[in-house]
Enzyme design. Structure first.
Site, short mmCIF file in Angstrom:
data_model
loop_
_atom_site.label_atom_id
_atom_site.label_comp_id
_atom_site.label_asym_id
_atom_site.label_seq_id
_atom_site.Cartn_x
_atom_site.Cartn_y
_atom_site.Cartn_z
N GLY A 29 -4.46 -4.38 -3.78
CA GLY A 29 -5.46 -3.37 -4.10
C GLY A 29 -4.70 -2.11 -4.46
N HIS A 30 -4.70 -1.76 -5.72
CA HIS A 30 -3.92 -0.61 -6.19
C HIS A 30 -4.87 0.49 -6.63
CE1 HIS A 30 -0.43 -3.59 -7.20
NE2 HIS A 30 -0.71 -3.52 -5.93
N ASP A 34 2.33 14.63 1.55
CA ASP A 34 1.31 15.57 2.05
C ASP A 34 0.65 15.07 3.35
OD1 ASP A 34 0.42 13.62 0.01
OD2 ASP A 34 -1.58 14.32 0.57
N ASN A 41 -5.19 -10.28 -3.56
CA ASN A 41 -4.93 -9.70 -2.25
C ASN A 41 -4.46 -8.25 -2.41
OD1 ASN A 41 -2.61 -10.68 -3.50
ND2 ASN A 41 -1.61 -11.36 -1.63
N ARG A 99 -10.03 -2.48 5.76
CA ARG A 99 -9.53 -2.40 7.13
C ARG A 99 -8.73 -1.11 7.34
NH1 ARG A 99 -6.29 -7.98 7.62
NH2 ARG A 99 -5.85 -7.48 5.46
N GLY A 143 -0.31 14.05 -3.41
CA GLY A 143 -1.76 13.85 -3.40
C GLY A 143 -2.06 12.62 -4.22
N THR A 201 -8.46 -3.28 -0.48
CA THR A 201 -9.03 -4.60 -0.75
C THR A 201 -10.04 -5.00 0.33
OG1 THR A 201 -7.11 -5.34 -1.98
CG2 THR A 201 -8.46 -7.07 -1.01
N ASP A 247 0.81 -1.22 0.00
CA ASP A 247 0.00 0.00 0.00
C ASP A 247 0.85 1.27 0.00
OD1 ASP A 247 -2.22 -1.63 0.08
OD2 ASP A 247 -2.32 -1.60 2.27
N GLU A 248 2.00 1.21 -0.62
CA GLU A 248 2.89 2.37 -0.64
C GLU A 248 2.46 3.41 -1.67
OE1 GLU A 248 3.88 -0.78 -1.07
OE2 GLU A 248 5.41 -1.30 0.40
N GLY A 249 1.54 3.00 -2.56
CA GLY A 249 1.15 3.89 -3.66
C GLY A 249 1.74 3.41 -4.98
N LYS A 250 1.98 2.08 -5.06
CA LYS A 250 2.57 1.52 -6.29
C LYS A 250 1.67 1.76 -7.49
CE LYS A 250 2.57 -2.48 -4.30
NZ LYS A 250 2.13 -2.12 -2.95
P1 GDP Z 1 -0.67 0.29 -3.57
O1 GDP Z 1 -1.28 -0.98 -3.09
O2 GDP Z 1 0.80 0.34 -3.31
O3 GDP Z 1 -0.98 0.60 -5.00
O4 GDP Z 1 -1.31 1.45 -2.68
P2 GDP Z 1 -2.86 1.61 -2.29
O5 GDP Z 1 -3.59 2.13 -3.47
O6 GDP Z 1 -3.37 0.40 -1.64
O7 GDP Z 1 -2.74 2.69 -1.14
C1 GDP Z 1 -2.16 3.93 -1.35
C2 GDP Z 1 -3.20 5.00 -0.98
O8 GDP Z 1 -2.55 6.26 -0.99
C3 GDP Z 1 -4.32 5.12 -2.01
O9 GDP Z 1 -5.47 5.53 -1.35
C4 GDP Z 1 -3.81 6.19 -2.96
O10 GDP Z 1 -4.86 6.87 -3.63
C5 GDP Z 1 -3.12 7.10 -2.00
N1 GDP Z 1 -1.99 7.86 -2.53
C6 GDP Z 1 -0.97 7.44 -3.31
N2 GDP Z 1 -0.04 8.43 -3.41
C7 GDP Z 1 -0.49 9.46 -2.68
C8 GDP Z 1 0.03 10.75 -2.35
O11 GDP Z 1 1.12 11.11 -2.76
N3 GDP Z 1 -0.72 11.54 -1.53
C9 GDP Z 1 -1.96 11.14 -1.06
N4 GDP Z 1 -2.64 11.98 -0.29
N5 GDP Z 1 -2.46 9.94 -1.33
C10 GDP Z 1 -1.74 9.10 -2.12
P1 IMO Z 2 -0.83 -4.18 -2.24
O1 IMO Z 2 -0.38 -4.75 -3.56
C1 IMO Z 2 -0.95 -4.50 2.09
C2 IMO Z 2 -1.03 -8.51 3.79
C3 IMO Z 2 -2.28 -8.94 4.52
C4 IMO Z 2 -1.69 -9.85 5.56
C5 IMO Z 2 -0.56 -10.55 4.79
C6 IMO Z 2 -0.94 -11.91 4.23
O2 IMO Z 2 -2.11 -3.47 -2.30
O3 IMO Z 2 0.26 -3.40 -1.60
P2 IMO Z 2 -2.47 -12.65 2.19
O4 IMO Z 2 -3.93 -12.40 1.89
O5 IMO Z 2 -1.56 -12.16 1.11
O6 IMO Z 2 -2.19 -14.07 2.55
O7 IMO Z 2 -2.18 -11.80 3.52
O8 IMO Z 2 -0.22 -9.68 3.73
N1 IMO Z 2 -1.23 -8.05 2.40
C7 IMO Z 2 -1.15 -6.77 2.03
N2 IMO Z 2 -1.00 -5.65 2.77
N3 IMO Z 2 -1.03 -4.41 0.74
C8 IMO Z 2 -1.16 -5.51 -0.01
O9 IMO Z 2 -1.12 -5.49 -1.35
C9 IMO Z 2 -1.28 -6.76 0.64
N4 IMO Z 2 -1.45 -8.02 0.20
C10 IMO Z 2 -1.40 -8.80 1.30
O10 IMO Z 2 -2.96 -7.84 5.10
O11 IMO Z 2 -1.08 -9.08 6.58
MG MG Z 3 -2.80 -1.62 -1.84
#
Ligand code: GDP
Ligand code: IMO
Ligand code: MG
Length: 424
Positions: free
Chosen positions: A40-41, A332, A38, A302, A414, A299, A13-16
């Site tokens: 969620g981007h 931000d 699993n 939580r 953002g 995803t 969930d780093e913002g990939k």
């Molecule tokens: P991913 O799984 O690495 O693709 O990241 P997620 O989409 O699960 O979670 C990243 C969250 O941060 C999402 O809600 C994005 O819309 C948000 N996001 C990504 N980059 C930025 C940023 O630079 N600033 C803000 N405010 N939100 C961001």
């Molecule tokens: P993205 O690609 C954050 C976490 C789950 C749990 C552990 C194992 O959006 O960054 P799993 O269902 O894979 O067996 O769960 O890994 N987890 C993630 N956490 N971002 C994800 O994907 C994740 N995919 C799995 O919350 O701790």
């Molecule tokens: Mg994610």
């Protein structure tokens, strides 16, 4: 031609998704090589929000080819749901722009049931999985009893193999005292899904090599993050695949010598969903971000656990992934803070350490060693050029780069596509 791997430097969930979306413009093919739904981007573009789980974020660019590689575990029912949702949002998904590897393993309804049953049995020690059947599907792959996507093109073989696996896994579900999976319903739904997905299934390794021969560029969209990696993560609180850069090669059939660039994506602070140690966890930061409506899982919905930026983790992630560049998102998120902390090392018992320890028991008792930085206390979400950032924000990034041993090349201020700044 230049091939780039994008990976997560923390716990996912780093913002990939956002960074991949930004980099897609300059590439031809976007590839997922590990994990499953699993992931969620989130991508926000043109005022619309898209959440991608199995389909590479590149799909939002209609002229790009997207590939689900052999290292992915693919849930056919989940994929169809995702395709339908995206199509409903006007996204073009056709045979021509979405290829699925014939050797990707399938996630079946019994995998989801096993995932949920195993988590329940773990009680207090639960991993906090997404419940998508990822661990059991990879377990079957390694146990050599998995079903692969190519079977979706061979309905008769698929049916008999599927009936065999349902019976096999139902024995475990019965022993766990939970509901069994119904063979007839499973076969009917998977055969229906097979008709829809079969045209997309091909030898994607050949397709990727042909693309490279034609001078095209590949972008590998990492899923999860370095500390969820089955080998390098905080085991056992990890996912079941190699989420680090090496996984992009094994999960696609593109050899390491074809990779030109690795970008590690990290937040300007740290988050984690699910269980496991988190040295810099801080409830106040969590409350602040949650009150801003941020840091809820894409995803599962939580609330994510939140904390200060942990440079012990990011530095190690840069090393393991061979990253020369960092994309720092969510800068931000720190806008309102007078003082910002960065963890530079851990104290483990009486020793100062600069790398994460091997066991979760040790990681759980590590104490963070922080340095403090003055916050910029300015809304930076409207900044469009790196030069225009407050000096204190630039100083924070400079220090981060120094500690990581990699330069910051992209910056998020953002969630929208336009809120990505090129640094330097
Ligand atoms: P991913 O799984 O690495 O693709 O990241 P997620 O989409 O699960 O979670 C990243 C969250 O941060 C999402 O809600 C994005 O819309 C948000 N996001 C990504 N980059 C930025 C940023 O630079 N600033 C803000 N405010 N939100 C961001
Ligand atoms: P993205 O690609 C954050 C976490 C789950 C749990 C552990 C194992 O959006 O960054 P799993 O269902 O894979 O067996 O769960 O890994 N987890 C993630 N956490 N971002 C994800 O994907 C994740 N995919 C799995 O919350 O701790
Ligand atoms: Mg994610």
């Amino acid at each position: 031609m230049s091939n780039t791997i994008v990976v997560g430097a923390q716990w996912g969930d780093e913002g990939k998704g956002k960074i991949v979306d930004y980099l897609t413009e300059g590439t031809d093919v976007v590839v997922r090589a590990a994990g499953g739904n699993n992931a969620g981007h989130t991508v926000i573009s043109g005022g619309n929000k898209y959440v991608l789980h199995l389909i590479p974020s590149g799909i939002l660019w209609p002229d790009k080819l997207c590939v689900i590689g052999n290292g992915v575990v693919m849930d056919p029912l989940g994929l169809i749901e995702e395709i339908n949702k995206l199509r409903g949002q006007g996204v073009k998904i056709e045979q021509a722009n979405l290829l699925i590897s014939e050797t990707a393993h399938l996630v079946m309804p019994y995998h989801r049931a096993l995932d949920v049953a195993r988590e329940a049995r773990r009680g207090d020690k639960k991993i906090g999985t997404t419940g998508r059947g990822i661990g059991p599907a990879y377990a079957d792959k390694v146990e050599r009893c998995g079903l692969r996507a190519i079977l979706l093109t061979q309905p008769e073989v698929l049916e008999s193999e599927l009936r065999d696996r349902v019976a096999f896994h139902n024995e475990t579900l019965a022993a766990a005292g939970v509901d069994l999976v119904d063979a007839d319903t499973t076969v009917a739904s998977i055969l229906e899904a097979a008709k829809i997905l079969a045209p997309h299934i091909t030898n994607t390794t050949v397709a990727l090599h042909e693309a490279m021969k034609a001078g095209k560029s590949l972008l590998f969209e990492g899923a999860q993050g370095t500390y969820l990696d089955i080998d390098h993560g905080t085991y056992p609180f990890v996912t079941s695949s190699n989420t680090t850069s090496g996984g992009a090669c094994t999960g696609s059939g593109v050899p390491p010598r074809k990779i030109d660039r690795v970008v590690a994506v990290g937040k300007a602070y740290t988050t984690r969903v699910g269980s496991g140690p988190f040295v810099t966890e801080n409830e106040n930061i969590g409350d602040m971000l949650h009150n801003m409506g941020r840091e809820f899982g894409a995803t599962t919905g939580r609330a994510r656990r939140c904390g200060w930026l942990d440079m012990v983790l990011v530095r190690y992630a840069v090393m393991v992934n061979g990253a020369d560049e960092l994309a720092i998102t969510n800068l931000d998120g720190l806008d309102g803070l007078e003082t910002i902390k960065i963890c530079t090392a851990y104290k483990l018992r009486d020793k100062v350490i600069h790398y994460p320890p091997a066991t979760c028991e040790d990681l759980a008792i590590c104490e963070p060693i922080y340095e403090e930085h003055k916050g910029w206390v300015t809304d930076i979400s409207g900044v469009t050029r790196y030069e225009d950032l407050p000096a204190l924000a630039k100083a924070y990034l400079d220090r981060l780069a120094e500690l990581a041993g990699a330069r910051v090349s992209l910056l998020g201020v953002g969630p929208a596509r336009e809120q990505t700044l090129v640094v330097g």
